[in-house]
Design a protein around this motif. Structure first.
Motif, PDB file in Angstrom:
ATOM      1  N   THR A   1     -21.919  38.076  -3.876  1.00 15.34           N
ATOM      2  CA  THR A   1     -22.017  36.849  -3.101  1.00 15.34           C
ATOM      3  C   THR A   1     -22.195  37.119  -1.604  1.00 15.34           C
ATOM      4  O   THR A   1     -22.461  36.192  -0.841  1.00 15.34           O
ATOM      5  N   SER A   2     -22.021  38.387  -1.170  1.00 21.82           N
ATOM      6  CA  SER A   2     -22.128  38.688   0.256  1.00 21.82           C
ATOM      7  C   SER A   2     -22.658  40.095   0.475  1.00 21.82           C
ATOM      8  O   SER A   2     -22.677  40.928  -0.442  1.00 21.82           O
TER       9      SER A   2
ATOM     10  N   ASN B   1     -22.689  35.371   3.596  1.00 22.62           N
ATOM     11  CA  ASN B   1     -21.927  34.926   2.431  1.00 22.62           C
ATOM     12  C   ASN B   1     -22.580  33.731   1.753  1.00 22.62           C
ATOM     13  O   ASN B   1     -22.811  32.703   2.394  1.00 22.62           O
TER      14      ASN B   1
ATOM     15  N   HIS C   1     -24.453  28.444   2.643  1.00 21.93           N
ATOM     16  CA  HIS C   1     -24.480  29.847   3.058  1.00 21.93           C
ATOM     17  C   HIS C   1     -23.951  29.954   4.473  1.00 21.93           C
ATOM     18  O   HIS C   1     -24.223  29.104   5.318  1.00 21.93           O
TER      19      HIS C   1
END
Length: 232
Positions: A186-187, A172, A147
């Motif tokens: 994902t973000s 992210n 991450h």
């Protein structure tokens, strides 16, 4: 104030002391403990304490703790960090190190423990102080997910003892099979605008912040914080 900002605030206070005051302690009260815009206390207040030691070489080490509430029995976050702060030129600085976040209160709280590397660049000019900051972990909240967080920020000096800090950061997940945010994203992004001042030795901050997550604990909010740092 999230854990990252709390550590930054502690370090900023640490390096304003004369070199002979190598130890410092900071006690803070915040109306909500947010981490990249997400409340760690179910939108409730937090009491936070940090202790730091700096060396003339720029090396430093410290520990920081806060109450948390994730909806279970975990009630304490206790962090440790070590790093180095140095001036590259008269106007450019770098701060890099490693932090370890640990959680306590339940038998499985430690499952969320994880390490994190960070590098923060600073630039001071007549227009204020600019920041470009990065954080990376290979075990986000104990999930094994890689991450990364990237942030840009700038602090404007409005007048003596009055400043405005604007920041924008993106979180992210680099392992979508191990960690995803809302709606399988994902973000997510987070933005914050904070007024900062001091009075009678107390540092005061009032911040408005929001994210693009649709959580009750990550929506728009105003966070108030007050802290005092002691050198010894």
């Amino acid at each position: 104030m999230n854990k990252t900002y709390s550590i930054i605030a502690a370090l900023a206070a640490l390096f304003t002391f004369p070199t002979h005051a190598n130890w410092s302690a900071t006690v803070s009260g915040v109306s909500d403990y947010t981490f990249n815009g997400v409340s760690q206390t179910q939108n409730d207040p937090a009491l936070q304490v940090g202790i730091d030691k700096a060396f003339d070489s720029g090396l430093y080490a410290g520990t920081w703790a806060s109450n948390v509430d994730f909806g279970g029995d975990t009630n304490l976050e206790w962090d440790f960090y070590v790093g180095r702060y140095q001036m590259l030129t008269e106007t450019v600085s770098v701060d890099y190190g490693i932090a370890y976040y640990s959680y306590h209160g339940a038998s499985d709280s430690s499952d969320g423990n994880y390490p994190e590397l960070y590098t923060k660049f600073g630039y001071v000019s007549d227009y204020g102080a600019s920041e470009l900051n990065f954080w990376y972990t290979w075990d986000y909240f104990g999930t094994g997910a890689k991450h990364a967080i990237a942030m840009v920020a700038h602090t404007f000096q409005l007048a003596e003892n009055h400043a405005l800090r604007a920041s924008f950061d993106v979180s992210n997940s680099l392992d979508s099979d191990k960690w995803l945010w809302q709606d399988n994203e994902t973000s997510f992004y987070h933005y914050r605008l904070a007024y900062q001042t001091s009075y009678q030795g107390f540092n005061i901050e009032i911040a408005a912040e929001n994210t693009n997550l649709d959580y009750n604990t990550a929506d728009e909010r105003v966070v108030f914080g007050i802290s005092k740092t002691f050198g010894f």
